[in-house]
Design an enzyme around this catalytic site. Structure first.
Site, PDB file in Angstrom:
ATOM      1  N   LYS A 234      52.502 -39.481  68.506  1.00 35.87           N
ATOM      2  CA  LYS A 234      53.014 -40.186  67.327  1.00 35.87           C
ATOM      3  C   LYS A 234      53.757 -39.227  66.393  1.00 35.87           C
ATOM      4  CE  LYS A 234      48.982 -41.973  66.061  1.00 35.87           C
ATOM      5  NZ  LYS A 234      48.093 -41.478  67.134  1.00 35.87           N
TER       6      LYS A 234
ATOM      7  N   ARG B  34      44.811 -48.086  60.816  1.00 30.20           N
ATOM      8  CA  ARG B  34      43.889 -47.748  61.910  1.00 30.20           C
ATOM      9  C   ARG B  34      42.759 -48.762  62.031  1.00 30.20           C
ATOM     10  NH1 ARG B  34      45.150 -41.787  61.918  1.00 30.20           N
ATOM     11  NH2 ARG B  34      44.131 -40.859  63.706  1.00 30.20           N
TER      12      ARG B  34
ATOM     13  N   ARG C 263      47.174 -28.513  71.933  1.00 30.70           N
ATOM     14  CA  ARG C 263      48.058 -28.640  70.767  1.00 30.70           C
ATOM     15  C   ARG C 263      47.749 -27.571  69.720  1.00 30.70           C
ATOM     16  NH1 ARG C 263      48.401 -34.199  67.357  1.00 30.70           N
ATOM     17  NH2 ARG C 263      46.240 -33.755  66.791  1.00 30.70           N
TER      18      ARG C 263
ATOM     19  N   ARG D 204      43.754 -27.382  65.239  1.00 31.55           N
ATOM     20  CA  ARG D 204      43.000 -28.223  64.294  1.00 31.55           C
ATOM     21  C   ARG D 204      41.536 -28.260  64.704  1.00 31.55           C
ATOM     22  NH1 ARG D 204      46.425 -33.743  63.717  1.00 31.55           N
ATOM     23  NH2 ARG D 204      44.306 -34.576  63.772  1.00 31.55           N
TER      24      ARG D 204
ATOM     25  N   ARG E 299      37.164 -39.175  68.875  1.00 26.38           N
ATOM     26  CA  ARG E 299      38.345 -39.808  68.266  1.00 26.38           C
ATOM     27  C   ARG E 299      38.916 -40.886  69.189  1.00 26.38           C
ATOM     28  NH1 ARG E 299      41.958 -34.842  67.411  1.00 26.38           N
ATOM     29  NH2 ARG E 299      43.452 -36.241  66.436  1.00 26.38           N
TER      30      ARG E 299
HETATM   31  P1  AMP Z   1      45.571 -37.807  62.559  1.00 25.58           P
HETATM   32  O1  AMP Z   1      46.279 -36.581  62.092  1.00 25.58           O
HETATM   33  O2  AMP Z   1      46.392 -39.039  62.412  1.00 25.58           O
HETATM   34  O3  AMP Z   1      44.997 -37.649  63.954  1.00 25.58           O
HETATM   35  O4  AMP Z   1      44.310 -38.002  61.570  1.00 25.58           O
HETATM   36  C1  AMP Z   1      43.304 -37.024  61.496  1.00 25.58           C
HETATM   37  C2  AMP Z   1      42.045 -37.638  60.899  1.00 25.58           C
HETATM   38  O5  AMP Z   1      42.317 -38.112  59.575  1.00 25.58           O
HETATM   39  C3  AMP Z   1      41.493 -38.841  61.640  1.00 25.58           C
HETATM   40  O6  AMP Z   1      40.673 -38.486  62.746  1.00 25.58           O
HETATM   41  C4  AMP Z   1      40.692 -39.528  60.527  1.00 25.58           C
HETATM   42  O7  AMP Z   1      39.473 -38.849  60.278  1.00 25.58           O
HETATM   43  C5  AMP Z   1      41.596 -39.317  59.310  1.00 25.58           C
HETATM   44  N1  AMP Z   1      42.589 -40.418  59.149  1.00 25.58           N
HETATM   45  C6  AMP Z   1      43.944 -40.339  59.240  1.00 25.58           C
HETATM   46  N2  AMP Z   1      44.510 -41.531  59.022  1.00 25.58           N
HETATM   47  C7  AMP Z   1      43.495 -42.399  58.789  1.00 25.58           C
HETATM   48  C8  AMP Z   1      43.423 -43.790  58.520  1.00 25.58           C
HETATM   49  N3  AMP Z   1      44.534 -44.558  58.454  1.00 25.58           N
HETATM   50  N4  AMP Z   1      42.188 -44.349  58.328  1.00 25.58           N
HETATM   51  C9  AMP Z   1      41.077 -43.605  58.373  1.00 25.58           C
HETATM   52  N5  AMP Z   1      41.064 -42.286  58.641  1.00 25.58           N
HETATM   53  C10 AMP Z   1      42.265 -41.674  58.852  1.00 25.58           C
END
Ligand code: AMP
Length: 217
Positions: free
Chosen positions: A15, A91, A130, A163, A174
């Site tokens: 994404k 999400r 990554r 990360r 996840r």
């Molecule tokens: P990402 O970088 O999109 O993989 O997000 C990393 C982490 O941030 C996720 O595993 C969640 O813990 C939190 N997170 C990001 N976006 C959301 C969302 N829309 N709703 C809830 N948690 C989020």
């Protein structure tokens, strides 16, 4: 011409990479809720303090926090006028319904929800290799896209790290959270006639090409 797009797909589907390409072509705001949260954690804000334990465990930050965050981000001029690519939001069905309300209040509507599809094994392989720049968020990969200098971002010179939530145990959590809480959004957007499926293992321009054909009508 502005575009308003939601990118859906499991962690590791690409994404962030696709969003960066769409942003370059359409000059739309790239809104990554994960990046916004990580900035908050880095700056030690109240939101960051609250979000960190959820993020480290691969769980979702509560909906009300995320909805407030996206409301304030979308109201900024770049997104409101120039369009946006939502990367990591919504999400949950509650977040998707809130997004509909926010856009309706703003007199805007979504052009598309693009679903990037990859297998769990491919997602784990990508996420565990990554690396990301702590400063500008540029994405690298120790197999397919290395930095020129070890640990140093090619774009901004910042430090490139793994990360915490890209460790294998957290990745599996996840993916499970995605399946249970986020995958219902596939039907949600399909029912609205907005869903477009893209094979995330193919060309990394796939989402952009899909979007071009949608916008061209
Ligand atoms: P990402 O970088 O999109 O993989 O997000 C990393 C982490 O941030 C996720 O595993 C969640 O813990 C939190 N997170 C990001 N976006 C959301 C969302 N829309 N709703 C809830 N948690 C989020």
């Amino acid at each position: 011409m502005s575009v308003r797009v939601v990118l859906l797909g499991p962690p590791g589907a690409g994404k962030g990479t696709q969003a960066a390409k769409i942003k370059e072509k359409w000059d739309a705001a790239h809104v990554s809720t994960g990046d916004i949260l990580r900035d908050n954690v880095k700056e030690g804000t109240q939101t960051g303090l609250l979000a960190k334990s959820y993020m480290d465990a691969g769980r979702l930050v509560p909906d009300d926090v995320m909805i407030d965050m996206i409301r304030s981000r979308l109201s900024r001029g770049d997104a409101a006028k120039g369009g946006f690519i939502l990367d990591g939001f919504p999400r949950t069905p509650t977040q998707a319904a809130a997004l509909d309300r926010i856009l309706e209040e703003m007199g805007l509507r979504l052009d598309a929800a693009i679903l990037l599809e990859v297998s769990d094994d491919e997602a784990v392989r990508r996420l565990s290799s990554r690396r990301v720049c702590q400063d500008c968020g540029a994405i690298y990969n120790i197999i397919a896209r290395r930095t020129k200098e070890e640990g140093v971002c090619d774009v901004c010179g910042g430090s490139v790290i793994q990360r915490d939530d890209d460790q294998e145990g957290v990745i599996r959590d996840r993916l499970m959270v995605y399946r249970e809480r986020t995958s219902p959004l596939i039907d949600y957007y399909a029912d609205k006639g907005l869903l477009h499926r893209v094979d995330g293992t193919r060309s990394s321009d796939a989402a952009m090409l899909t979007l071009e054909s949608i916008v061209a009508g």
